[in-house]
Every structure is written in C-alpha cells, then in structure tokens.
Design a protein around this motif. Structure first.
Motif, PDB file in Angstrom:
ATOM      1  N   GLN A   1     -23.607  29.268  17.383  1.00 25.02           N
ATOM      2  CA  GLN A   1     -22.189  29.049  17.119  1.00 25.02           C
ATOM      3  C   GLN A   1     -21.379  30.044  17.936  1.00 25.02           C
ATOM      4  O   GLN A   1     -21.562  31.257  17.803  1.00 25.02           O
ATOM      5  CB  GLN A   1     -21.892  29.203  15.639  1.00 25.02           C
ATOM      6  N   TRP A   2     -20.511  29.510  18.763  1.00 25.70           N
ATOM      7  CA  TRP A   2     -19.668  30.353  19.598  1.00 25.70           C
ATOM      8  C   TRP A   2     -18.342  29.645  19.848  1.00 25.70           C
ATOM      9  O   TRP A   2     -18.212  28.455  19.638  1.00 25.70           O
ATOM     10  CB  TRP A   2     -20.364  30.716  20.912  1.00 25.70           C
ATOM     11  N   SER A   3     -17.382  30.424  20.261  1.00 21.73           N
ATOM     12  CA  SER A   3     -16.069  29.878  20.582  1.00 21.73           C
ATOM     13  C   SER A   3     -15.604  30.511  21.884  1.00 21.73           C
ATOM     14  O   SER A   3     -16.207  31.462  22.387  1.00 21.73           O
ATOM     15  CB  SER A   3     -15.079  30.151  19.446  1.00 21.73           C
ATOM     16  N   GLU A   4     -14.518  29.970  22.386  1.00 20.12           N
ATOM     17  CA  GLU A   4     -13.966  30.487  23.629  1.00 20.12           C
ATOM     18  C   GLU A   4     -12.955  31.584  23.314  1.00 20.12           C
ATOM     19  O   GLU A   4     -12.011  31.372  22.561  1.00 20.12           O
ATOM     20  CB  GLU A   4     -13.301  29.349  24.403  1.00 20.12           C
ATOM     21  N   GLY A   5     -13.165  32.752  23.885  1.00 18.81           N
ATOM     22  CA  GLY A   5     -12.254  33.871  23.700  1.00 18.81           C
ATOM     23  C   GLY A   5     -11.246  33.947  24.832  1.00 18.81           C
ATOM     24  O   GLY A   5     -11.130  33.031  25.653  1.00 18.81           O
ATOM     25  N   ALA A   6     -10.521  35.042  24.868  1.00 15.39           N
ATOM     26  CA  ALA A   6      -9.557  35.278  25.935  1.00 15.39           C
ATOM     27  C   ALA A   6     -10.249  35.140  27.287  1.00 15.39           C
ATOM     28  O   ALA A   6     -11.407  35.519  27.443  1.00 15.39           O
ATOM     29  CB  ALA A   6      -8.943  36.671  25.788  1.00 15.39           C
ATOM     30  N   HIS A   7      -9.552  34.564  28.238  1.00 19.52           N
ATOM     31  CA  HIS A   7     -10.060  34.343  29.595  1.00 19.52           C
ATOM     32  C   HIS A   7     -11.272  33.416  29.621  1.00 19.52           C
ATOM     33  O   HIS A   7     -12.032  33.416  30.581  1.00 19.52           O
ATOM     34  CB  HIS A   7     -10.369  35.669  30.292  1.00 19.52           C
ATOM     35  N   GLY A   8     -11.487  32.662  28.534  1.00 20.07           N
ATOM     36  CA  GLY A   8     -12.553  31.677  28.490  1.00 20.07           C
ATOM     37  C   GLY A   8     -13.948  32.218  28.247  1.00 20.07           C
ATOM     38  O   GLY A   8     -14.916  31.466  28.297  1.00 20.07           O
ATOM     39  N   VAL A   9     -14.078  33.509  27.962  1.00 14.68           N
ATOM     40  CA  VAL A   9     -15.422  34.066  27.760  1.00 14.68           C
ATOM     41  C   VAL A   9     -15.989  33.621  26.415  1.00 14.68           C
ATOM     42  O   VAL A   9     -15.263  33.481  25.437  1.00 14.68           O
ATOM     43  CB  VAL A   9     -15.441  35.612  27.871  1.00 14.68           C
TER      44      VAL A   9
ATOM     45  N   GLU B   1     -20.114  33.775  17.267  1.00 17.67           N
ATOM     46  CA  GLU B   1     -19.661  33.793  15.876  1.00 17.67           C
ATOM     47  C   GLU B   1     -20.586  34.681  15.038  1.00 17.67           C
ATOM     48  O   GLU B   1     -21.794  34.707  15.264  1.00 17.67           O
ATOM     49  CB  GLU B   1     -19.638  32.379  15.308  1.00 17.67           C
ATOM     50  N   GLY B   2     -20.020  35.407  14.105  1.00 18.59           N
ATOM     51  CA  GLY B   2     -20.789  36.271  13.224  1.00 18.59           C
ATOM     52  C   GLY B   2     -21.058  37.655  13.770  1.00 18.59           C
ATOM     53  O   GLY B   2     -21.612  38.493  13.055  1.00 18.59           O
ATOM     54  N   SER B   3     -20.674  37.913  15.016  1.00 20.21           N
ATOM     55  CA  SER B   3     -20.857  39.265  15.542  1.00 20.21           C
ATOM     56  C   SER B   3     -19.897  40.204  14.810  1.00 20.21           C
ATOM     57  O   SER B   3     -18.828  39.799  14.364  1.00 20.21           O
ATOM     58  CB  SER B   3     -20.649  39.306  17.059  1.00 20.21           C
ATOM     59  N   VAL B   4     -20.299  41.470  14.652  1.00 23.58           N
ATOM     60  CA  VAL B   4     -19.519  42.411  13.849  1.00 23.58           C
ATOM     61  C   VAL B   4     -18.335  42.998  14.614  1.00 23.58           C
ATOM     62  O   VAL B   4     -17.413  43.542  14.014  1.00 23.58           O
ATOM     63  CB  VAL B   4     -20.394  43.530  13.252  1.00 23.58           C
TER      64      VAL B   4
ATOM     65  N   GLU C   1      -9.572  44.448  27.316  1.00 21.82           N
ATOM     66  CA  GLU C   1      -8.270  43.784  27.284  1.00 21.82           C
ATOM     67  C   GLU C   1      -7.980  43.149  25.932  1.00 21.82           C
ATOM     68  O   GLU C   1      -6.830  42.892  25.613  1.00 21.82           O
ATOM     69  CB  GLU C   1      -8.192  42.727  28.385  1.00 21.82           C
ATOM     70  N   ASP C   2      -9.023  42.882  25.166  1.00 20.87           N
ATOM     71  CA  ASP C   2      -8.853  42.267  23.852  1.00 20.87           C
ATOM     72  C   ASP C   2     -10.064  42.662  23.025  1.00 20.87           C
ATOM     73  O   ASP C   2     -11.154  42.872  23.570  1.00 20.87           O
ATOM     74  CB  ASP C   2      -8.771  40.746  23.983  1.00 20.87           C
ATOM     75  N   TYR C   3      -9.885  42.780  21.715  1.00 17.12           N
ATOM     76  CA  TYR C   3     -11.019  43.088  20.851  1.00 17.12           C
ATOM     77  C   TYR C   3     -10.758  42.591  19.446  1.00 17.12           C
ATOM     78  O   TYR C   3      -9.608  42.398  19.041  1.00 17.12           O
ATOM     79  CB  TYR C   3     -11.346  44.592  20.838  1.00 17.12           C
ATOM     80  N   GLN C   4     -11.861  42.350  18.741  1.00 17.58           N
ATOM     81  CA  GLN C   4     -11.810  41.948  17.338  1.00 17.58           C
ATOM     82  C   GLN C   4     -12.875  42.757  16.611  1.00 17.58           C
ATOM     83  O   GLN C   4     -13.936  43.047  17.171  1.00 17.58           O
ATOM     84  CB  GLN C   4     -12.125  40.462  17.182  1.00 17.58           C
ATOM     85  N   ASN C   5     -12.581  43.111  15.371  1.00 21.81           N
ATOM     86  CA  ASN C   5     -13.490  43.916  14.583  1.00 21.81           C
ATOM     87  C   ASN C   5     -13.633  43.300  13.195  1.00 21.81           C
ATOM     88  O   ASN C   5     -13.120  43.835  12.221  1.00 21.81           O
ATOM     89  CB  ASN C   5     -12.967  45.354  14.503  1.00 21.81           C
ATOM     90  N   PRO C   6     -14.372  42.158  13.082  1.00 18.69           N
ATOM     91  CA  PRO C   6     -14.524  41.525  11.777  1.00 18.69           C
ATOM     92  C   PRO C   6     -15.311  42.363  10.775  1.00 18.69           C
ATOM     93  O   PRO C   6     -15.201  42.164   9.576  1.00 18.69           O
ATOM     94  CB  PRO C   6     -15.276  40.224  12.078  1.00 18.69           C
ATOM     95  N   GLY C   7     -16.120  43.297  11.268  1.00 20.53           N
ATOM     96  CA  GLY C   7     -16.875  44.188  10.389  1.00 20.53           C
ATOM     97  C   GLY C   7     -18.241  43.647  10.018  1.00 20.53           C
ATOM     98  O   GLY C   7     -18.637  42.554  10.406  1.00 20.53           O
ATOM     99  N   GLY C   8     -18.957  44.444   9.248  1.00 21.77           N
ATOM    100  CA  GLY C   8     -20.315  44.114   8.840  1.00 21.77           C
ATOM    101  C   GLY C   8     -21.291  45.146   9.353  1.00 21.77           C
ATOM    102  O   GLY C   8     -20.946  46.027  10.143  1.00 21.77           O
ATOM    103  N   GLU C   9     -22.524  45.030   8.897  1.00 20.85           N
ATOM    104  CA  GLU C   9     -23.565  45.966   9.322  1.00 20.85           C
ATOM    105  C   GLU C   9     -24.093  45.553  10.698  1.00 20.85           C
ATOM    106  O   GLU C   9     -24.484  44.404  10.893  1.00 20.85           O
ATOM    107  CB  GLU C   9     -24.711  45.980   8.314  1.00 20.85           C
TER     108      GLU C   9
END
Length: 161
Positions: A99-107, A111-114, A138-146
């Motif tokens: 499961q994956w999605s397209e991030g900024a700049h199409g990278v 899914e589920g990464s912390v 240039e962009d980041y997300q921090n959903p959290g988790g171990e």
C-alpha cells in the motif's frame, strides 16, 4: 582489510550499532516507482534541512536515484519487517501488494511508515564502494509509532530488554 574474513568480521562489528530501517523510493524517468531497503540513513543538518543515505555502486537502482530530482525516505514501523525484506530483494515489482500513495513531487510514500521525508537531491559524493546521497528535506510527515530497528543481523524491538 583484504580478504572476505576481514570483511565479515568488520560487518559483524558494525552490526553491533542499532539502526533504523527505511525504504527509499523515487520514480524512474518513465514514471515507474523504484524502491530499496536502506539502513545507512542519518540526519545531517537542520539549517538547511539535510539528510544522507548511502547506495551501493553496483545497485541497479543507482542511476534512478542519481538522476531523480526527488526521493522519499520512508521510516518503517516495527511491524513492517516484511516490507524491509521485500524491498531488499532483486524482484521486478517490489510495489505489488504494497500500500502506497503518491507524495509531493510524485514520489512513492509507503503507507504505515512511522515517518516520511520527501527530499530534493542536493548532492552526491563517492564513498568507497557506495555513493553518498545528500537530500534537502522539502516535506515530511510524522504519523508516529514504534520504528523498525536492525541490530546484530536481525530485527529488534525497542521494547525488548
């Protein structure tokens, strides 16, 4: 160090240092997603925001990452060892059943990464049998988790011990 016994001993010694596990992703020129497992990842600077990771000179993905303008560092979660193993294999479609999605700049973003960082390729330098890739965040997300941790040749939990 000249023989394989020396290399194995050094690898075992370096394996005493725990590392996080990431899957670094980008897009080929034709738009196909590319990814590989990396544990040679670290922060470099907050101002400017820079990270680095290393890629083997003989990796078939090297030209993609050296030519891609952007890449993503997906920091895997403790339950994602199977993803680490999948992206470490030389298989044709590593993204099948992922499961994956397209991030900024199409990278591709796993899914589920912390945590996830989208970076512009800032520089590359030779590093022995690897190339050192420096990325500007240039962009980041921090959903959290171990996070997934690798130590002594196997996955570990931060909760162990």
């Amino acid at each position: 160090m000249t023989d394989s016994a020396d290399h194995r001993a050094l690898k075992k010694t370096l394996g005493r240092y725990p590392t996080g596990v990431t899957v670094v992703t980008a897009r080929r020129g034709d738009g196909e997603p590319v990814g590989l497992t990396v544990n040679s990842f670290t922060s470099v600077s907050l101002d400017p925001p820079l990270i680095l990771w290393c890629l083997g000179n003989e990796s078939p993905s090297r030209p993609v990452f050296e030519q891609a303008g952007h890449f993503a560092v997906n920091i895997l979660g403790a339950e994602q060892g199977w993803l680490s193993n999948r992206f470490a294999q030389p298989i044709d479609d590593k993204f099948a059943a992922v499961q994956w999605s397209e991030g900024a700049h199409g990278v591709p973003i796993i899914e589920g990464s912390v945590a996830r960082l989208v970076c512009r390729l800032h520089d590359r330098q030779p590093g022995g049998d690897h190339v050192i890739l420096l990325g500007r965040v240039e962009d980041y997300q921090n959903p959290g988790g171990e996070p997934l941790v690798y130590l002594g040749g196997e996955y570990q939990s931060l909760r162990d011990g």
